[in-house]
Design an enzyme around this catalytic site. Structure first.
Site, PDB file in Angstrom:
ATOM      1  N   GLY A 230       0.408  -0.823  -0.425  1.00 47.52           N
ATOM      2  CA  GLY A 230       0.061  -0.196   0.527  1.00 47.52           C
ATOM      3  C   GLY A 230       0.841   0.770  -0.082  1.00 47.52           C
ATOM      4  N   SER A 231      -0.038   1.917   0.626  1.00 47.68           N
ATOM      5  CA  SER A 231       0.980   3.557   0.851  1.00 47.68           C
ATOM      6  C   SER A 231       2.386   3.422   1.220  1.00 47.68           C
ATOM      7  CB  SER A 231      -0.014   4.263   1.162  1.00 47.68           C
ATOM      8  OG  SER A 231      -0.853   4.692   0.232  1.00 47.68           O
ATOM      9  N   THR A 232       2.852   2.810   1.840  1.00 48.04           N
ATOM     10  CA  THR A 232       4.575   2.773   3.246  1.00 48.04           C
ATOM     11  C   THR A 232       5.061   3.018   1.040  1.00 48.04           C
ATOM     12  OG1 THR A 232       4.269   0.557   3.425  1.00 48.04           O
ATOM     13  CG2 THR A 232       3.873   1.552   4.998  1.00 48.04           C
TER      14      THR A 232
END
Length: 499
Positions: A230-232
């Site tokens: 995801g956004s990591t």
């Protein structure tokens, strides 16, 4: 001497020489292979007739051999087993018979078997002294890199979120060396039940633990489970953009409420920000990271192209094998043949991007270490039975993923993400913390995966953390968020190391 007697004498001499050669061959050339044969019960029985070395965290043993009053002389025992079982594994008659099976799951008990059993060449002098003094042979000790306080904080924090039936993992690294300071995987198990001398009971326990399929407690999710990060993963995309000269932290970047991926129409190719503050046109790069703007990083990935994005991901460790202290290691994957819309999705950690918690901890640790990614390791030191150091693991550079200037810019933006953005749950009073949240869609009707990465103190990092929450049965889908769930866990681990 007549001919018949001479013939018989020569024949007997030939047989004697053949027997002598065969004994020499078996005792010298084939001794090791015969000892390691799975059906050599005598060799395995001998393993349980002498004390195996200890596995240590700090100076405290977490795995020891205790005198036993049953069919074997020593019983392998594990203290705080659920806390450390995904690292130590277990040692029993079954896996003693399997030897160094390359296709089997191997914990420290297996990867360091030569040391723990005392057969390692580095313990030759110790074995020789024991032989000459007619003393019982004892295995060497293995000291792990684990920080006991950080390990406990990671375990308690993750258990509080996912519960007894949930799934997740936490990894903490020392950025400048690659030492693993904490590695927790849930659900865990009791290694003592698998080390029992009652083999029927052991088999029943193993069967029960393996019935969970993908959720088996025997899977170490920190290194053996890959999920969309995801956004990591936006940290990797941002790193590529800065390294390429496309943007700097002081630049404005594309924002907006939505972004239509190239070559797509309709909802299937529409990227949105789920209501976060991402402006209507251009916004500061720092604001885009603070609010984890999907539209910004999807567009940024398309601008960079798959080749540059793939090269940056691989510089951080994707598509590589780099960890040998536990086996097997699942390979974190970044697709190198994605088309434009797929590249846009990859830039926000979706499509076919997959990462282990260890890999995402390495991304954070690499940024914390001035762009230099260190090879992670769990075994810190090999010791003699008397706890004298024989060999210490030397830190090893895996890659220079980004320049120190790029790392500094990423750090500034990550600190702002904790101070002003989605990563605020990881804030520590009086300490500058850098962090990034992530929530990845599972692609099914189940809840999304929650991620969080961070490091501290930002100006001189001593710990980098990755938290992955795979399944939290007690929480609704709307409650799953990387910052909300992972931030407090990361904070507790960082505090355990720093304070």
């Amino acid at each position: 001497m007549n001919k018949p007697i001479r013939t018989i004498s020569v024949f007997a001499l030939v047989l004697f020489l053949a027997l002598l050669l065969n004994v020499t061959y078996l005792q010298y050339w084939r001794a090791d292979s015969l000892d390691s044969r799975a059906d050599n019960r005598r060799a395995v029985d001998a393993e349980f007739s002498q004390p195996r070395g200890a596995i240590l965290v700090g100076n405290d043993p977490i795995a020891t051999s205790e005198p036993s009053d049953d069919r074997y002389e020593y019983q392998r025992t594990y203290s705080d087993s659920p806390l450390y079982a995904p690292l130590t594994g277990w040692y029993n008659y079954f896996n003693a018979q399997s030897g160094t099976c390359s296709s089997c799951q191997q914990f420290v008990e297996q990867t360091q078997d030569d040391v723990l059993s005392g057969s390692d060449d580095r313990l030759f002098v110790t074995r020789l002294v024991d032989l000459l003094s007619n003393q019982e042979s004892v295995g060497g000790n293995v000291k792990l890199t684990i920080n006991a306080r950080a390990q406990q904080a990671a375990y308690d924090g993750l258990l509080d979120v996912v519960g007894d039936d949930g799934e997740g993992a936490v990894v903490a690294l020392e950025p400048r060396t690659g030492k693993i300071l904490a590695m927790v995987s849930l659900p865990s198990f009791n290694a003592n039940a698998l080390a029992d001398h009652d083999l029927t009971k052991v088999q029943r326990t193993a069967d029960r633990l393996q019935q969970g399929g993908d959720s088996s407690p025997l899977v170490n999710r920190a290194v053996q489970t890959t999920l969309p990060p995801g956004s990591t993963f936006k940290l990797v995309t941002a790193a590529a953009a800065i390294e390429d000269g496309l943007y700097t932290e002081d630049d404005d970047v594309p924002g907006g409420a939505t972004y239509q991926l190239p070559q797509t129409t309709g909802d299937t190719g529409l990227i949105d920000n789920e209501g976060r503050d991402c402006g209507t046109d251009l916004i500061p790069f720092t604001q885009a990271l603070e609010n984890s703007c999907n539209t910004t990083f999807a567009r940024m990935a398309v601008e960079l192209g798959v080749d540059k994005l793939s090269a940056q991901a691989e510089a951080f460790g994707f598509n590589q094998q780099y960890f040998t202290d536990l086996s097997p290691q699942a390979t974190s994957v970044f697709p190198d043949d994605a088309d434009e819309p797929q590249t846009g999705q990859s830039g926000i950690g979706q499509f076919e991007v997959r990462a282990t918690p260890l890999q995402m901890a390495m991304v954070a640790a690499g940024i914390a270490n001035g762009g230099e990614v260190m090879k992670p390791y769990l075994v810190d030191e090999v010791q003699s039975p008397d706890f004298e150091s024989i060999e210490t693991t030397d830190p090893e550079t895996l890659s220079q993923a980004v320049s120190s200037d790029t790392a500094d810019q990423l750090t500034d933006m990550m600190v702002s993400t904790v101070d002003n953005g989605t990563a605020s749950p990881a804030a520590i009073t009086g300490i500058s913390v850098a962090g990034k949240t992530g929530t990845a869609q599972s692609g099914t009707d189940s809840s999304p995966y929650a991620w969080f990465v961070s490091f501290a103190p930002a100006e001189n990092p001593t710990v980098a953390v990755a938290v992955m929450i795979q399944d939290a049965p007690g929480l609704s889908r709307g409650e799953i968020a990387g910052g909300l769930l992972g931030g407090p866990i990361a904070k507790a681990v960082m505090e355990a190391v720093i304070k």
